[in-house]
Design a protein around this motif. Structure first.
Motif, mmCIF file in Angstrom:
data_model
loop_
_atom_site.group_PDB
_atom_site.id
_atom_site.type_symbol
_atom_site.label_atom_id
_atom_site.label_comp_id
_atom_site.label_asym_id
_atom_site.label_seq_id
_atom_site.Cartn_x
_atom_site.Cartn_y
_atom_site.Cartn_z
ATOM 1 N N LEU A 20 0.816 -1.206 0.000
ATOM 2 C CA LEU A 20 0.000 0.000 0.000
ATOM 3 C C LEU A 20 0.853 1.260 0.000
ATOM 4 N N GLU A 21 0.341 2.294 -0.675
ATOM 5 C CA GLU A 21 1.017 3.591 -0.694
ATOM 6 C C GLU A 21 1.299 4.058 0.740
ATOM 7 N N PRO A 22 2.475 4.595 1.001
ATOM 8 C CA PRO A 22 2.806 5.045 2.357
ATOM 9 C C PRO A 22 1.793 6.033 2.929
ATOM 10 N N ALA A 23 1.198 6.852 2.054
ATOM 11 C CA ALA A 23 0.286 7.886 2.533
ATOM 12 C C ALA A 23 -1.025 7.341 3.071
ATOM 13 N N LEU A 24 -1.333 6.075 2.811
ATOM 14 C CA LEU A 24 -2.594 5.521 3.302
ATOM 15 C C LEU A 24 -2.631 5.423 4.828
ATOM 16 N N LEU A 25 -1.464 5.272 5.431
ATOM 17 C CA LEU A 25 -1.366 5.233 6.895
ATOM 18 C C LEU A 25 -0.314 6.248 7.327
ATOM 19 N N PRO A 26 -0.584 7.019 8.367
ATOM 20 C CA PRO A 26 0.373 8.063 8.765
ATOM 21 C C PRO A 26 1.673 7.479 9.311
ATOM 22 N N ASP A 27 2.765 8.215 9.132
ATOM 23 C CA ASP A 27 4.081 7.772 9.590
ATOM 24 C C ASP A 27 4.125 7.510 11.093
ATOM 25 N N ARG A 28 3.278 8.191 11.840
ATOM 26 C CA ARG A 28 3.322 8.032 13.296
ATOM 27 C C ARG A 28 2.923 6.624 13.738
ATOM 28 N N LEU A 29 2.369 5.836 12.822
ATOM 29 C CA LEU A 29 1.954 4.473 13.162
ATOM 30 C C LEU A 29 3.053 3.441 12.903
ATOM 31 N N ILE A 30 4.187 3.878 12.368
ATOM 32 C CA ILE A 30 5.264 2.935 12.073
ATOM 33 C C ILE A 30 5.747 2.245 13.349
ATOM 34 N N GLY A 31 5.914 3.008 14.406
ATOM 35 C CA GLY A 31 6.383 2.425 15.663
ATOM 36 C C GLY A 31 5.424 1.368 16.194
ATOM 37 N N ALA A 32 4.121 1.648 16.142
ATOM 38 C CA ALA A 32 3.132 0.680 16.627
ATOM 39 C C ALA A 32 3.136 -0.576 15.772
ATOM 40 N N SER A 33 3.359 -0.416 14.467
ATOM 41 C CA SER A 33 3.405 -1.576 13.575
ATOM 42 C C SER A 33 4.645 -2.418 13.845
ATOM 43 N N VAL A 34 5.763 -1.792 14.158
ATOM 44 C CA VAL A 34 6.978 -2.540 14.508
ATOM 45 C C VAL A 34 6.759 -3.313 15.805
ATOM 46 N N ASP A 35 6.105 -2.683 16.770
ATOM 47 C CA ASP A 35 5.885 -3.329 18.063
ATOM 48 C C ASP A 35 4.885 -4.482 17.969
ATOM 49 N N THR A 36 3.836 -4.302 17.162
ATOM 50 C CA THR A 36 2.780 -5.312 17.068
ATOM 51 C C THR A 36 2.378 -5.499 15.608
ATOM 52 N N PRO A 37 3.191 -6.221 14.826
ATOM 53 C CA PRO A 37 2.877 -6.395 13.408
ATOM 54 C C PRO A 37 1.760 -7.398 13.147
ATOM 55 N N ALA A 38 1.504 -8.308 14.099
ATOM 56 C CA ALA A 38 0.500 -9.358 13.900
ATOM 57 C C ALA A 38 -0.830 -8.926 14.510
ATOM 58 N N ILE A 39 -1.888 -8.968 13.687
ATOM 59 C CA ILE A 39 -3.214 -8.556 14.119
ATOM 60 C C ILE A 39 -4.140 -9.766 14.054
ATOM 61 N N ALA A 40 -4.707 -10.131 15.176
ATOM 62 C CA ALA A 40 -5.644 -11.255 15.235
ATOM 63 C C ALA A 40 -7.067 -10.706 15.148
ATOM 64 N N ASP A 41 -7.592 -10.639 13.944
ATOM 65 C CA ASP A 41 -8.934 -10.097 13.713
ATOM 66 C C ASP A 41 -9.516 -10.845 12.518
ATOM 67 N N SER A 42 -10.397 -11.787 12.779
ATOM 68 C CA SER A 42 -10.922 -12.629 11.699
ATOM 69 C C SER A 42 -11.740 -11.823 10.704
ATOM 70 N N ARG A 43 -12.444 -10.805 11.182
ATOM 71 C CA ARG A 43 -13.233 -9.978 10.261
ATOM 72 C C ARG A 43 -12.322 -9.214 9.307
ATOM 73 N N LEU A 44 -11.246 -8.644 9.829
ATOM 74 C CA LEU A 44 -10.290 -7.922 8.986
ATOM 75 C C LEU A 44 -9.627 -8.880 8.012
ATOM 76 N N HIS A 45 -9.302 -10.074 8.474
ATOM 77 C CA HIS A 45 -8.695 -11.078 7.597
ATOM 78 C C HIS A 45 -9.630 -11.396 6.440
ATOM 79 N N ARG A 46 -10.914 -11.597 6.717
ATOM 80 C CA ARG A 46 -11.880 -11.886 5.644
ATOM 81 C C ARG A 46 -12.006 -10.708 4.695
ATOM 82 N N LEU A 47 -11.985 -9.503 5.236
ATOM 83 C CA LEU A 47 -12.108 -8.301 4.421
ATOM 84 C C LEU A 47 -10.941 -8.179 3.446
ATOM 85 N N ILE A 48 -9.725 -8.364 3.942
ATOM 86 C CA ILE A 48 -8.551 -8.261 3.069
ATOM 87 C C ILE A 48 -8.519 -9.411 2.078
#
Length: 279
Positions: free
Chosen positions: A109-137
């Motif tokens: 995805l284009e970098p602009a879709l998510l703000p840069d300030r979320l990079i740290g949170a993504s590094v800390d918790t890259p795995a998301i357990a959400d079955s609804r989001l998984h089905r959506l993607i």
């Protein structure tokens, strides 16, 4: 939302055959919707990725097997129903966690879709357990393989909104839903044939893309893409009754081609265009 009738469907950028001795298969393409840099579907046997980085957000689904990877000097895993989100410009690697390889699907995805300030949170918790989001993607991936790939734009907006929430940065409070829905409908009416990217509509109307999709569906019971297709069918029936040939009708009503027109015409009206005009 659908673009112009000459928008090419699913164009493969590269495709390596699964018959290779190492069991590798890679298929990648860039769909004509805003925000997606590349779509990658791959099967890996022995190959492992060395440390590398992307300039895009990486949204990973592992459909078979499991992947072990290192991110910011921490060992991680991707498997099952997890949605893995890797930030741009942060190196990582990847290798099968088992002896039989793995199969994956990736949205870059284009970098602009998510703000840069979320990079740290993504590094800390890259795995998301959400079955609804998984089905959506997963649905986004499935739709991107069809001529209805423009429908993935609305789904992607909802997925990105969910990713932000998981990273602790939900969208700001939304303005009145009815205003957003009716403003978008009026704008769509100006672009029945040529189509309109959701991001363009969002920028013009000053609403978040996900808010537009939710508001429209809540107000009218359908997505913006479904509305636009239904209006194209409505336009097509008028052109057909005026005596225009089907290939010309398809083009003038905003469809990819005649089969695309016929499929949606029959889905909405219950009959093909030829039977619609039969006496």
């Amino acid at each position: 939302m659908p673009q112009s009738s000459d928008t090419p469907p699913h164009q493969v950028l590269y495709d390596l055959d699964v018959s290779r001795s190492d069991g590798m298969r890679i298929e990648a393409w860039r769909p004509p919707i805003d925000g997606v840099v590349e779509v990658l579907h791959a099967r890996f046997g022995e190959h492992g990725y060395p440390m590398h980085a992307h300039d895009a957000w990486t949204v990973l689904l592992v459909d078979d097997g499991a992947v072990r990877y290192d991110l910011d000097r921490h060992e991680r895993g991707a498997y099952g129903d997890l949605v893995t989100l890797l930030p741009p410009k942060v190196p990582h690697n990847g290798v099968s966690a088992g002896p039989h390889g793995f199969r994956k699907r990736v949205l870059y995805l284009e970098p602009a879709l998510l703000p840069d300030r979320l990079i740290g949170a993504s590094v800390d918790t890259p795995a998301i357990a959400d079955s609804r989001l998984h089905r959506l993607i997963s649905t986004v991936h499935r739709v991107l393989r069809t001529e209805e790939e423009a429908a993935a734009e609305s789904l992607l907006a909802l997925a990105v909104d969910s990713l932000r929430t998981h990273l602790g940065d939900p969208a700001p409070p939304a303005p009145p839903a009815r205003d957003a829905a009716h403003d978008l409908r009026d704008l769509l009416e100006e672009h029945i044939v040529d189509g309109l990217p959701l991001t363009t509509a969002a920028a013009e109307l000053h609403f978040a893309p996900a808010h537009l999709v939710r508001s429209f569906r809540g107000e009218f019971g359908m997505t913006p893409h479904q509305y636009l297709i239904s209006r194209r069918v409505d336009l097509a029936r008028r052109l057909i009754l005026s005596g225009h040939p089907l290939p010309q009708v398809a083009t003038n009503a905003g469809f990819y081609d005649q089969p695309h027109l016929i499929r949606h015409f029959k889905r909405i009206l219950g009959v093909t265009p030829s039977r619609f005009t039969r006496r």
